[in-house]
Motif scaffolding. Structure first.
Motif, PDB file in Angstrom:
ATOM      1  N   SER A  15     -21.221  29.055   5.361  1.00  0.00           N
ATOM      2  CA  SER A  15     -20.819  30.269   4.648  1.00  0.00           C
ATOM      3  C   SER A  15     -19.369  30.562   5.000  1.00  0.00           C
ATOM      4  O   SER A  15     -19.009  30.649   6.176  1.00  0.00           O
ATOM      5  N   GLY A  23     -18.131  40.441   0.051  1.00  0.00           N
ATOM      6  CA  GLY A  23     -19.356  39.688  -0.149  1.00  0.00           C
ATOM      7  C   GLY A  23     -19.506  39.121  -1.536  1.00  0.00           C
ATOM      8  O   GLY A  23     -20.477  38.395  -1.806  1.00  0.00           O
ATOM      9  N   ASP A  68     -15.662  36.729  -0.812  1.00  0.00           N
ATOM     10  CA  ASP A  68     -14.508  37.536  -0.392  1.00  0.00           C
ATOM     11  C   ASP A  68     -14.969  38.540   0.659  1.00  0.00           C
ATOM     12  O   ASP A  68     -16.160  38.579   1.018  1.00  0.00           O
ATOM     13  N   PRO A  69     -14.044  39.373   1.193  1.00  0.00           N
ATOM     14  CA  PRO A  69     -14.453  40.315   2.262  1.00  0.00           C
ATOM     15  C   PRO A  69     -15.562  41.272   1.871  1.00  0.00           C
ATOM     16  O   PRO A  69     -16.312  41.744   2.733  1.00  0.00           O
ATOM     17  N   SER A 109     -16.060  33.085   4.430  1.00  0.00           N
ATOM     18  CA  SER A 109     -15.584  34.401   4.001  1.00  0.00           C
ATOM     19  C   SER A 109     -14.064  34.379   4.004  1.00  0.00           C
ATOM     20  O   SER A 109     -13.436  34.208   5.068  1.00  0.00           O
TER      21      SER A 109
END
Length: 893
Positions: free
Chosen positions: A111, A45, A42-43, A113
């Motif tokens: 990765s 981390g 998520d934002p 996000s």
């Protein structure tokens, strides 16, 4: 044994071996697939568990869905090389999407996000646009995933892979017995099974194919040839097999079916494993009353069976090292189909005088394959592969129990003979490569060493007492054949193998080996809208003859993103190698006086052994997407080959062998149209046109098969063919329906005695006239059709044109009288339209973990009576399968 070693060959081999072992100290590899792993956060981390990750290719049909674990990790293994659309969705997060290019065995790590969804934001990903349908690749190819081909109605159960390639690939011409011709060449096709090269014949009369159940996806290359491929390159089938890696719950199916001709099939497949290991096993069996395509509309003496076993094992030794092993075994047994003439009605044993039974010839093929591979991840951008393989074919051909029942027409002039054969081919080798991906470069350098062991043993003898009616001529020299006095040497060789006069079969014994080394380097460079495929390959061939070739490969494409258009051009230099099947007989047989006399009679001549050829190939193509609903891919090819290969046949026996002409010129157009799935409907159309022209003289092999000195259309030349496939499933929980429409304009009927109706009337017997549907209309207006027992004659067909009887045929097309030309206007097989359909339900009782499926398939729905070929120099006469049905029941877990 033929000595073929050389100092240069051994030096090259040792250099390759030391290079492989040196890299192997900390390295290893894969084939045509890799893995995509990643982490979703998520934002802040923090990891996001239970997020849905989907990887999708709208053209090939590839679609995989997985869920992130408690650590936010996801992994999708066995992903074929292709561009993909990756989407991630999670509860409370905005949808995420990105394009992913898989072009190398180097694993991808992504990765992701996710952003928190706003109150008005949607969590659905928008459908792909036209840019997702085109592929900026200089090489024309076709991608097919299991989700698409699993519903394609296939004509042949015993060679399902060949049927699948024929139906899904543009420019591929269907021939009998699972054979297909790619882009004008005779079976100039190769396979790559998880990186293992296979360039030998794969039709069901040469070798056994891997079962369709073992295939995950395939990429068929018919454009520019990448440097890693050589030998047979008109069509390259890159197969990615199924894997059990990551399947913590066993997943598989059990299926059985029954259909026309008493065809029964049964089998199972299962994949199971863990995060570090996996095993996939597939086994199947087939028994049918129409195994091969027969020379009559009715299948006579045509039973056969086949048993397959495939096992793939994957093991992740460390985070950097993995092992992958393929194992396969297939056995097939089948009868040689009889014509009405082979029933031997009214024929007696020349020794005992007792009635002869029908011809009873059979074949058996046993094939095994073992291919281990070790891969090592050097770092995040480089992967090393080192693998080996052993593949073995054991082919046995058995004559009738009473050899006098064998009327195979072995020797020109209408004689009878018997033949038996045992032939083995063992292909062993090593392969190693290093893949490096960074920035704009996707580099691969590798080497392949192959050692092929060949053994050919057969015996033949004359079984017709009328073939040599007199043992001596007027001067006391042997002998008369067909009323023609032959020179003493040929007759000297005929009499000792005349079994009706106490002779014994002639034995042919041959064995040799072929060694090959290929070194290559290639780089796929992507820079802005440009893409470049640059490669260089070196081939060293040491067989009955020696040769080598340096082969540059260059391809360029440009992506006009605004219009979703890709343009491309390419050049390939290729060393073509001879077919291995009966290569010894073909290359050395004409040096044997008995074989030369039997094969070519009084016109016997000696030809040089077959040499490798070389080819210059040019391709130019265009790919265009229309919105997100349609993509068209077209490719023009032009190929010039010095030493153009074809096959000939030892009489009408199953002993076929390669020959070489001075050169061939092939050009044509291949087109593929794809409609990705839209509301449950998907479709594709493949089209092909080719000019296949060969130029005498014959320069290698056994015997001459054509007398003309002008260019000629080879018997696998076909002007146009197309396949349209539609499949529709409105919802995943509802039944589906699929349909094929196949059109073939007709192969060349290569027999030179079929220039016109008048020639056919005098040359063909009653059975052959009936096979082609010969007919005429007499002076009273009455139409006469040839039947098995009532052939047409010039007296029946009494209307003349230019002194010739007039008439035609329903299954071959004669040129107009006086217009026949072996190059520009040959006799051809009549065009045909064939329709196949399938309907099925993959979840009959709407189960969760366990599901039942039911499928019904109908092939040749309109019951079209048609020929693949007629009196072909290579394969004789074969009928297309009549209408037939199959019902399949499956249990899935």
């Amino acid at each position: 044994m033929l000595a073929i070693d050389s100092k240069s060959f051994h030096a090259a081999f040792l250099a390759v071996l030391f290079l492989a072992l040196g890299l192997g100290a900390h390295a290893q590899s894969g084939g045509s697939a890799t893995s995509i792993t990643g982490t979703v956060a998520d934002p802040s981390g923090a990891v996001v568990p239970n997020a849905t990750v989907e990887i999708h290719n709208p053209v090939s049909g590839f679609d995989r869905i997985t869920i992130t674990d408690n650590a936010g990790r996801f992994s999708v293994s066995n992903v074929p090389f292709n561009p993909y659309h990756l989407t991630v969705t999670g509860q409370g997060f905005a949808a995420y999407a990105q394009d992913v290019e898989v072009r190398s065995g180097v694993p991808l790590n992504i990765s992701v996000s996710l952003k928190v969804a706003g109150s008005s934001e949607s969590v659905t990903v928008q459908a792909e646009g036209g840019g997702d349908l085109v592929e900026n690749d200089p090489s024309f190819h076709t991608d097919v995933d299991r989700g698409l081909f699993d519903k394609v109605p296939l004509e042949s159960q015993s060679s399902s892979l060949s049927s699948l390639v024929t139906l899904t690939t543009p420019g591929v011409v269907a021939d009998s017995n699972g054979l297909y011709h790619g882009l004008g060449d005779h079976a100039d096709n190769s396979f790559s099974y998880d990186g293992q090269p296979i360039t030998d014949q794969q039709s069901k009369v040469f070798s056994n194919q891997i079962p369709q159940e073992s295939i995950q996806s395939m990429e068929v290359i018919s454009g520019q040839v990448p440097a890693e491929f050589g030998d047979k390159t008109s069509v390259i089938v890159k197969v990615t097999t199924r894997s059990g890696l990551g399947q913590t719950k066993p997943t598989g199916s059990i299926k059985t079916s029954y259909g026309s001709f008493g065809t029964v099939t049964g089998g199972f497949d299962v994949g199971f494993g863990g995060q570090k290991w996996g095993n996939f096993i597939a086994a199947s069996g087939l028994n049918t009353g129409r195994f091969l395509d027969p020379p009559e509309l009715q299948a006579i003496h045509d039973k056969g069976n086949e048993e397959n076993l495939f096992d793939r094992v994957d093991y992740q030794v460390t985070n950097a090292d993995s092992i992958h092993v393929n194992f396969g075994y297939t056995r097939s047994w089948f009868q040689t189909p009889n014509s009405y003439d082979n029933l031997n009605v009214g024929v007696t044993d020349p020794i005992t005088g007792a009635p002869l039974g029908p011809t009873d010839q059979r074949s058996q093929i046993k094939t095994y394959n073992i291919a281990p591979v070790w891969t090592h991840l050097l770092n995040t951008t480089a992967l090393f592969t080192f693998g080996g393989f052993v593949r073995h074919d054991d082919y046995n051909y058995y004559p009738s129990a009473n050899v006098f029942a064998d009327g195979t027409g072995l020797i020109p002039g209408g004689s009878s003979a018997t033949v038996n054969q045992n032939r083995t081919l063992t292909n062993a080798g090593l392969r190693s490569d290093v893949s490096y991906v960074k920035g704009i470069h996707n580099l691969k350098a590798g080497v392949t060493f192959e050692h092929t062991f060949l053994k050919e043993n057969f015996n033949f003898g004359i079984t017709d007492p009328a073939f040599v009616p007199s043992s001596v001529d007027a001067n006391g020299n042997p002998c008369f054949v067909g009323g023609v006095a032959l020179a003493p040497p040929p007759c000297t060789y005929f009499l000792p193998i005349d079994l009706t006069r106490g002779g014994s079969p002639f034995p042919f014994r041959g064995h040799t080996d072929v060694k090959q080394i290929a070194l290559y380097v290639q780089d796929s460079i992507t820079k802005g809208n440009w893409a470049f495929n640059l490669g260089l390959r070196g081939d060293l061939y040491r067989g009955i003859v020696h040769d080598s070739q340096l082969e540059p490969r260059v391809g360029i494409s440009y992506n006009i993103k605004k219009t979703s258009t890709v343009m491309r051009v390419a050049y390939s230099r290729i060393q073509a190698t001879p077919y291995n099947e009966n290569l010894i007989l073909s290359s050395l047989g004409s040096q044997n006086p008995t074989i030369n006399a039997v094969f070519n009679g009084a016109n016997s001549q000696s030809f040089a052994p077959i040499r490798p050829g070389f080819r210059n190939q040019f391709n130019a193509g265009l790919q265009q997407a229309f919105g997100k609903f349609l993509v068209v891919d077209a490719d023009y090819f032009w190929k010039y080959t010095h030493n153009g290969y074809d096959f000939s046949i030892f009489g009408s026996t199953p002993i076929t062998f390669p020959i070489a002409w001075h050169n061939s010129k092939l050009d044509g157009v291949s087109v593929r149209v794809n409609m990705p799935e839209y509301h449950g409907l998907s479709a594709f159309v493949v089209l092909g046109h080719v000019n296949a022209r060969y130029f005498p003289p014959q320069v290698g092999g056994l015997g001459a098969t054509i007398a003309t000195g002008q260019p000629f259309r080879i018997d696998h030349d076909q002007k146009f063919q197309q396949t349209t496939h539609l499949q529709f499933q409105p919802k995943k929980t509802l039944p589906w329906v699929a349909m094929n429409w196949r059109y073939d304009s007709g192969l060349v009927a290569s027999n030179t005695n079929l220039d016109n109706f008048g020639d056919a009337l005098g040359f063909l017997d009653a059975d052959q006239q009936a096979a082609v549907g010969l007919f005429c209309i007499d002076s009273s207006g009455t139409k006469h059709m040839a039947t098995q027992n009532n052939p047409l004659t010039s007296a029946t067909c009494n209307v003349l044109a230019n002194g010739q009887p007039t008439g035609s045929a329903t299954r071959i097309v004669f040129p107009k009288l006086g217009t026949f030309d072996v190059d520009h206007n040959p006799t051809r097989i009549t065009p045909r339209n064939l329709f196949d359909a399938a309907v099925g339900d993959d979840d009959l009782f709407h189960g969760d973990r366990y599901k039942w499926s039911l499928r019904f398939t109908a092939v040749n729905l309109t019951n079209k009576t048609a020929l693949f070929n007629f009196l072909s120099t290579f394969s004789g006469t074969h009928f297309v399968a009549p209408r037939n049905y199959m019902a399949e029941l499956g249990f899935h877990f």
